[in-house]
Design an enzyme around this catalytic site. Structure first.
Site, PDB file in Angstrom:
ATOM      1  CD  GLU A  49      45.612  29.591  39.407  1.00 18.06           C
ATOM      2  OE1 GLU A  49      45.491  30.288  40.429  1.00 18.06           O
ATOM      3  OE2 GLU A  49      45.548  30.045  38.259  1.00 18.06           O
TER       4      GLU A  49
ATOM      5  CB  CYS B 201      44.683  33.819  36.460  1.00 18.83           C
ATOM      6  SG  CYS B 201      44.506  35.314  37.410  1.00 18.83           S
TER       7      CYS B 201
ATOM      8  CG  ASN C 124      39.499  33.467  39.123  1.00 18.77           C
ATOM      9  OD1 ASN C 124      39.341  33.381  40.334  1.00 18.77           O
ATOM     10  ND2 ASN C 124      40.627  33.924  38.577  1.00 18.77           N
ATOM     11  CD  GLU C 125      41.554  37.737  41.008  1.00 15.58           C
ATOM     12  OE1 GLU C 125      42.372  38.062  40.127  1.00 15.58           O
ATOM     13  OE2 GLU C 125      41.856  37.711  42.222  1.00 15.58           O
TER      14      GLU C 125
HETATM   15  O1  AHR Z   1      46.255  32.851  43.565  1.00 16.03           O
HETATM   16  C1  AHR Z   1      46.979  33.391  42.519  1.00 16.03           C
HETATM   17  C2  AHR Z   1      46.124  34.245  41.612  1.00 16.03           C
HETATM   18  O2  AHR Z   1      45.627  35.342  42.297  1.00 16.03           O
HETATM   19  C3  AHR Z   1      44.896  33.582  41.067  1.00 16.03           C
HETATM   20  O3  AHR Z   1      45.166  32.826  39.954  1.00 16.03           O
HETATM   21  C4  AHR Z   1      44.025  34.744  40.719  1.00 16.03           C
HETATM   22  O4  AHR Z   1      42.657  34.432  40.800  1.00 16.03           O
HETATM   23  C5  AHR Z   1      44.451  35.823  41.674  1.00 16.03           C
HETATM   24  O5  AHR Z   1      44.725  37.005  41.035  1.00 16.03           O
END
Ligand code: AHR
Length: 653
Positions: free
Chosen positions: A47, A240, A371-372
């Protein structure tokens, strides 16, 4: 009696505890594999957080090269002022994705100049070559650019002249030059001479020595760290960042492909996420875009695992959702991504891939939707994606989110729904203290094995959360190693796993702990990196039962173990974590018709001090130590060091 007690005390003082004296018996059924290990079991999560991409692996040294940051002069300083109107920032809406450029009106043949500070400085190496390039238009004759790199004391450590031919439309000019001093805090001066009007944009500086020597490519040392892990997959672009703080700032892969100068940048959501770690100069330029991610995956032999926005912004932020009747665009993005990765060059997106230099398909096999994300609003949107993807691309496996936590109402709701929908792979995340990792080593022993596989998509043991930045200590890494024995033992249901986040820049991080730390010139792996690397490079192909009194070795007496067989090397690979301050003696009883050779290879990560970590100054405090050991027959006796992770590779015949 008194004598016996004092003898025991004396022995304990010498490290001979009662536990070390009475061996623990483990039984290994080498001929009865209980399942297969997925070929992409251990991977990496990428990321653009902590300056992971811009300012990190993407080797561009100029910050805000196209003046597109919200504050267009961020990172830049004018060196000479000239009269009013000498430096004009033009915002031209006709220029796709990159509206601003700089117009230099030089009526008096002045020496005008700009200085760029880089991302926390620029890391350059003595003896290295660097390429300065820019886009320009000017019909004036005699325009010349003079570039110079300065060290922190403003000494020139590299310089070049770049005469510009008169051109009627935007063109590129470039020059390479050597640098004679190493510093991680260089800055770049760009001087413009010549009379007339000169438009400039995309002012850029890259090392020539990038990963695979690709022009304007990736930082070699950072990619090498990934390649060394031999990861089974690479998940990208997050995290995120996929969701964005709002939908306008979500990650849209189509805006990250094609000519780099036309990729429209957006603010990085980590720019403002943490009030205590504000990073106002953090933007996503997308020089590292989806094409480059696929290429990276291919380079390091990893399966590409893209995660796409599902029509929802981050629920920790705005939580915006797109109306269901406007979801088509998002679904189309997913379908088009498959075409971009796998489609023939006769298709629209396959053609673009070919034009970008890769006519062969990238062999995409799976993709994540969301994602999440959580709640019924997620399930509603996911269902629409699933229908379209299954109809048009039944060959693509869908990964879906189980939210932010590995338990609780939110998790239970999603787990039920995802299983009912026959989702292929469920993405579970756990950022938890070491105690959670230790006590969860048996999490998957009795997991639902009907249907969905598990992707442990983001995890890390957090030693000090939530009161401060987590440190990547040996305690964290060893607890992860213990937990991972459980992932490996249950490789028939756990298909993939990746630690998160991957990179942290020492001068620009927002989130800690991270797997790999960098500054502008150096890189080191944390103890967790060493653990991940040992697992990934010793994956094996089949799960071999290893039991203690008929049960999995998942924490009794703080001992953890798993075993695999590797079909290609014909080796039994046993992994043992001793989470004790005392050595542990273990009898490993291998039951098999196969012959075992007498000499095994041992690789150990160990330190009696759980607080030890690695650092730029001491990158190898925790590092693997290799040795060989000669065993007699199929009864292996091994003493495992205090707080250790040991790997035994035993060839069979
Ligand atoms: O890894 C950091 C963050 O942790 C990521 O962006 C998210 O998916 C999680 O909350």
């Amino acid at each position: 009696m008194k004598k016996v007690v004092s003898l025991m005390v004396a022995l304990a003082g010498l490290g001979f505890s009662a536990a070390a004296q009475s061996p623990i018996a483990l039984n290994i059924q080498l001929d009865k594999p209980s399942g297969k290990i997925s070929p992409h079991m251990w991977g990496v999560f990428f990321e653009d957080i902590n300056l992971g991409a811009d300012g990190g692996i993407y080797a561009e040294l100029v910050k805000n090269r196209s003046f597109e940051f919200d504050e267009p002069w961020m990172g830049w300083k004018k060196l000479e002022n000239g009269v009013e109107g000498t430096y004009l920032l033009v915002n031209d809406s006709k220029r796709k994705g990159n509206k601003r450029y700089l117009r230099l009106n030089n009526a008096g043949n002045l020496k005008l100049g700009l200085q760029n500070e880089g991302f926390r400085g620029m890391g350059v190496k003595a003896g290295g070559a660097y390429e300065f390039s820019l886009q320009y238009q000017s019909t004036a004759k005699g325009m010349t650019i003079h570039v110079e790199l300065l060290d922190p004391q403003n000494k020139v450590i590299g310089a070049a002249e770049l005469p510009l031919d008169p051109v009627a439309s935007w063109s590129e000019a470039a020059v390479k030059f050597p640098v004679d001093q190493t510093t991680e805090k260089a800055k770049l001066n760009v001087w413009f001479t010549g009379e007339g009007t000169l438009d400039v944009d995309m002012l850029s500086l890259f090392p020539v020595d990038t990963w695979k020597g690709r022009r304007k490519g990736l930082r070699k040392d950072m990619v090498q760290m990934l390649a060394d892990m031999k990861p089974g997959f690479i998940r990208f672009p997050g995290g995120c960042i996929v969701e964005g703080r709002d939908l306008a700032n979500r990650f849209q892969w189509k805006k990250t492909v094609g000519p780099i100068s036309e990729r429209e940048l957006i603010i990085n959501r980590w720019n403002t996420e943490f009030k205590h770690r504000l990073t106002p100069d953090y933007f996503q330029t997308f020089g590292l875009g989806f094409f480059e991610y696929f290429l990276l995956a291919e380079d390091i032999g990893a399966t590409a695992v893209p995660i796409l926005n599902c029509g929802m912004a981050c629920q920790f932020n705005t939580g915006e959702v797109v109306p269901l009747d406007e979801l088509d665009e998002y679904v189309q993005d997913a379908l088009d991504l498959i075409e971009f990765a796998n489609g023939s060059t006769a298709t629209k997106w396959g053609k673009l891939r070919a034009e970008m230099g890769h006519p062969e398909p990238f062999h995409l096999k799976m993709l994540g939707v969301g994602n999440e994300n959580w709640g019924p609003q997620y399930i509603e949107r996911l269902a629409i994606f699933k229908k379209a993807l299954n109809e048009k691309h039944p060959e693509i496996k869908i990964i879906a989110s189980s939210g932010t936590d590995p338990e609780g109402d939110r998790f239970d709701f999603l787990d039920d729904k995802l299983r009912a929908m026959n989702i292929d792979i469920i993405d579970e995340h756990y950022y938890r203290p070491p105690s959670w990792f230790l006590s969860s080593a048996s999490r998957y022993d009795n997991y639902n094995r009907n249907g969905a596989k598990i992707f442990a998509g983001e995890y890390a043991s957090h030693t000090t959360r939530p009161n401060g930045p987590g440190k990547s200590t040996w305690e964290a890494a060893l607890s992860e190693a213990a937990f991972m024995t459980g992932l490996e033992r249950n490789g028939d249901v756990v298909e993939m796993a990746s630690y998160a986040p991957l990179f942290g820049h020492v001068d620009g991080w927002q989130w800690s702990p991270d797997l790999i730390w960098v500054d502008n010139l150096q890189v080191y792996g944390t103890p967790s990196y060493q653990v991940q690397k040992l697992y990934a490079t010793n994956r094996g192909t089949a799960i071999i039962p290893i039991m203690r009194d008929g049960e999995s070795v998942s924490g009794k007496d703080s001992l953890y173990a798993s075993a695999v067989y590797d079909e290609s090397s014909k080796e039994l690979i046993v992994k043992v974590v001793n989470y004790n301050s005392q050595p542990k003696k273990v009898n490993l009883d291998v039951v098999s018709k196969k012959k075992l050779t007498a000499t095994a290879q041992l690789v150990t990560l160990a330190n009696p001090d759980l607080n030890v970590s690695n650092s730029l100054e001491e990158p190898l405090n925790i590092r693997p130590k290799e040795s060989t050991v000669v065993y007699n027959g199929k009864k292996l006796v091994q003493t495992f060091a205090p707080y250790s992770f040991t790997l035994i590779r035993l060839p069979t015949k």
